[in-house]
Design a protein around this motif. Structure first.
Motif, PDB file in Angstrom:
ATOM      1  N   ILE A 137       0.558 -95.735 -37.530  1.00 46.48           N
ATOM      2  CA  ILE A 137      -0.163 -94.459 -37.539  1.00 46.48           C
ATOM      3  C   ILE A 137      -0.626 -94.124 -38.949  1.00 46.48           C
ATOM      4  O   ILE A 137      -1.745 -93.633 -39.153  1.00 46.48           O
ATOM      5  N   ALA A 138       0.208 -94.397 -39.940  1.00 47.13           N
ATOM      6  CA  ALA A 138      -0.164 -94.135 -41.335  1.00 47.13           C
ATOM      7  C   ALA A 138      -1.410 -94.918 -41.730  1.00 47.13           C
ATOM      8  O   ALA A 138      -2.341 -94.366 -42.343  1.00 47.13           O
ATOM      9  N   LEU A 139      -1.449 -96.183 -41.384  1.00 45.06           N
ATOM     10  CA  LEU A 139      -2.611 -96.999 -41.736  1.00 45.06           C
ATOM     11  C   LEU A 139      -3.843 -96.603 -40.934  1.00 45.06           C
ATOM     12  O   LEU A 139      -4.969 -96.642 -41.441  1.00 45.06           O
ATOM     13  N   THR A 140      -3.650 -96.213 -39.694  1.00 45.04           N
ATOM     14  CA  THR A 140      -4.766 -95.730 -38.885  1.00 45.04           C
ATOM     15  C   THR A 140      -5.364 -94.472 -39.503  1.00 45.04           C
ATOM     16  O   THR A 140      -6.595 -94.331 -39.610  1.00 45.04           O
ATOM     17  N   ALA A 141      -4.503 -93.555 -39.921  1.00 43.07           N
ATOM     18  CA  ALA A 141      -4.962 -92.318 -40.542  1.00 43.07           C
ATOM     19  C   ALA A 141      -5.670 -92.596 -41.862  1.00 43.07           C
ATOM     20  O   ALA A 141      -6.708 -91.997 -42.175  1.00 43.07           O
ATOM     21  N   ALA A 142      -5.105 -93.503 -42.655  1.00 41.15           N
ATOM     22  CA  ALA A 142      -5.715 -93.854 -43.936  1.00 41.15           C
ATOM     23  C   ALA A 142      -7.090 -94.478 -43.729  1.00 41.15           C
ATOM     24  O   ALA A 142      -8.041 -94.180 -44.463  1.00 41.15           O
ATOM     25  N   GLU A 143      -7.194 -95.343 -42.729  1.00 41.00           N
ATOM     26  CA  GLU A 143      -8.475 -95.987 -42.434  1.00 41.00           C
ATOM     27  C   GLU A 143      -9.542 -94.951 -42.088  1.00 41.00           C
ATOM     28  O   GLU A 143     -10.688 -95.027 -42.547  1.00 41.00           O
ATOM     29  N   MET A 144      -9.176 -93.971 -41.272  1.00 42.19           N
ATOM     30  CA  MET A 144     -10.128 -92.922 -40.912  1.00 42.19           C
ATOM     31  C   MET A 144     -10.536 -92.097 -42.128  1.00 42.19           C
ATOM     32  O   MET A 144     -11.723 -91.798 -42.330  1.00 42.19           O
ATOM     33  N   ALA A 145      -9.558 -91.729 -42.953  1.00 39.67           N
ATOM     34  CA  ALA A 145      -9.865 -90.932 -44.137  1.00 39.67           C
ATOM     35  C   ALA A 145     -10.787 -91.680 -45.094  1.00 39.67           C
ATOM     36  O   ALA A 145     -11.737 -91.108 -45.644  1.00 39.67           O
ATOM     37  N   LEU A 146     -10.528 -92.959 -45.297  1.00 35.98           N
ATOM     38  CA  LEU A 146     -11.356 -93.771 -46.192  1.00 35.98           C
ATOM     39  C   LEU A 146     -12.776 -93.936 -45.653  1.00 35.98           C
ATOM     40  O   LEU A 146     -13.731 -94.117 -46.414  1.00 35.98           O
ATOM     41  N   ALA A 147     -12.913 -93.858 -44.331  1.00 37.74           N
ATOM     42  CA  ALA A 147     -14.231 -93.969 -43.706  1.00 37.74           C
ATOM     43  C   ALA A 147     -15.001 -92.656 -43.770  1.00 37.74           C
ATOM     44  O   ALA A 147     -16.178 -92.598 -43.394  1.00 37.74           O
ATOM     45  N   GLY A 148     -14.342 -91.600 -44.243  1.00 39.23           N
ATOM     46  CA  GLY A 148     -14.995 -90.309 -44.342  1.00 39.23           C
ATOM     47  C   GLY A 148     -14.636 -89.343 -43.236  1.00 39.23           C
ATOM     48  O   GLY A 148     -15.185 -88.235 -43.163  1.00 39.23           O
ATOM     49  N   VAL A 149     -13.714 -89.729 -42.375  1.00 33.53           N
ATOM     50  CA  VAL A 149     -13.257 -88.832 -41.314  1.00 33.53           C
ATOM     51  C   VAL A 149     -12.375 -87.743 -41.936  1.00 33.53           C
ATOM     52  O   VAL A 149     -11.506 -88.038 -42.759  1.00 33.53           O
ATOM     53  N   LYS A 150     -12.608 -86.506 -41.542  1.00 38.16           N
ATOM     54  CA  LYS A 150     -11.869 -85.385 -42.113  1.00 38.16           C
ATOM     55  C   LYS A 150     -10.956 -84.739 -41.084  1.00 38.16           C
ATOM     56  O   LYS A 150     -11.267 -84.713 -39.898  1.00 38.16           O
ATOM     57  N   SER A 151      -9.859 -84.209 -41.556  1.00 34.79           N
ATOM     58  CA  SER A 151      -8.972 -83.429 -40.693  1.00 34.79           C
ATOM     59  C   SER A 151      -9.486 -81.994 -40.653  1.00 34.79           C
ATOM     60  O   SER A 151      -9.689 -81.371 -41.697  1.00 34.79           O
ATOM     61  N   ALA A 152      -9.692 -81.476 -39.458  1.00 32.15           N
ATOM     62  CA  ALA A 152     -10.170 -80.097 -39.327  1.00 32.15           C
ATOM     63  C   ALA A 152      -9.136 -79.097 -39.838  1.00 32.15           C
ATOM     64  O   ALA A 152      -9.484 -78.008 -40.307  1.00 32.15           O
ATOM     65  N   ILE A 153      -7.860 -79.460 -39.749  1.00 37.37           N
ATOM     66  CA  ILE A 153      -6.769 -78.596 -40.219  1.00 37.37           C
ATOM     67  C   ILE A 153      -6.246 -79.149 -41.535  1.00 37.37           C
ATOM     68  O   ILE A 153      -5.838 -80.319 -41.612  1.00 37.37           O
TER      69      ILE A 153
END
Length: 287
Positions: free
Chosen positions: A229-245
């Motif tokens: 899950i940590a790597l999945t989250a990091a991958e999304m963040a690096l791609a420019g995906v943002k957390s709404a919260i």
């Protein structure tokens, strides 16, 4: 009460990494030199590396017999070339299991942030080390980023399964690992916050239900899923995906969920998987 957002803003305004802001903060609070703090963190990194190696050998078993050898099985499967998710991701699972198995067998580990969640951060760090050929200073800096988020979580919520459920242990470890991974991969301070928030959001509400009261089942395997899950989250963040919260609000939410959670689901072994027929039988056989 401190906020991770404050560190992000400071890092952005000064053109620094989160790790540099955290390091300066700790120099001032602990009244130690940066060199001394890096030496301390270097010792932690050494223990993490040793625990991965020992766990992957498959020679450690817990006293209950419930845990041991699974890391070696996954590593062997990874090397066979028949893995479903690729050698890199399979390696993450093997490393996370390895450290958690060393913990369950009373070996030496680094609580990151707890003993029950000790496999997540090493698995992520050493996997990225292999990918990016990171040097020790880069790994240590990433550890400071993870530690900084851990400080914030501890102040705003907690990292104890007995207080907040497994979301506070594995969830915090996943968030810390995601932030470290983003920085190690060259992400921005803001992206470390998004990665951490995405990881922690994914684990909100996770109960702490150790079978027979031991930090073995399902704890060890949750280290592997937490690392993924940590790597999945990091991958999304690096791609420019943002957390709404924002991450600080996610941490506060975790604390509130922990307060609302029944005590039977907070490390008491009275609910969840510990209360299943098989869970009760394991407890009876072990005791």
């Amino acid at each position: 009460m401190r906020a991770y957002e404050d560190w992000v803003v400071e890092a952005e305004s000064k053109g620094l990494k989160i790790s540099s802001v955290v390091l300066q903060n700790q120099i001032e609070e602990l009244e130690l030199s940066g060199e001394a703090l890096f030496d301390r963190m270097g010792n932690n990194l050494k223990v993490m590396r040793e625990s991965v190696k020992i766990g992957l050998s498959g020679k450690r078993r817990s006293a209950s017999g419930l845990v041991g050898g699974d890391a070696a099985k996954v590593e062997e499967h990874r090397k066979s070339g028949s893995t479903l998710i690729g050698e890199v991701m399979s390696g993450v699972i093997a490393k996370a299991l390895a450290v958690a198995e060393v913990n369950a067998s009373m070996g030496r580990i680094v609580a990151a942030p707890t003993a029950g969640s000790c496999g997540v951060l090493p698995a992520v760090l050493f996997t990225l080390e292999e990918i990016f050929h990171s040097d020790e200073k880069e790994l240590l800096s990433a550890l400071f980023t993870a530690a900084g988020l851990g400080i914030i979580i501890t102040e705003r919520a907690n990292v104890s399964g007995a207080e907040g459920g497994c979301q506070a242990e594995i969830g915090s470890a996943a968030a810390m690992s995601a932030a470290a991974a983003v920085e190690l991969a060259g992400g921005s301070p803001r992206q470390t916050a998004h990665g951490a928030a995405i990881a922690l959001k994914s684990m909100l509400g996770l109960v702490c239900d150790p079978v027979a009261g031991l930090v073995e089942v399902p704890c060890v395997k949750r280290n592997a899923t937490g690392a993924m899950i940590a790597l999945t989250a990091a991958e999304m963040a690096l791609a420019g995906v943002k957390s709404a919260i924002p991450i600080d609000e996610v941490i506060d939410t975790m604390a509130e969920i922990g307060h609302q959670m029944s005590c039977s689901l907070k490390e008491t072994a009275q609910g969840g998987l510990a209360a299943t027929p098989t869970g009760r039988k394991i407890r009876a056989d072990f005791l």
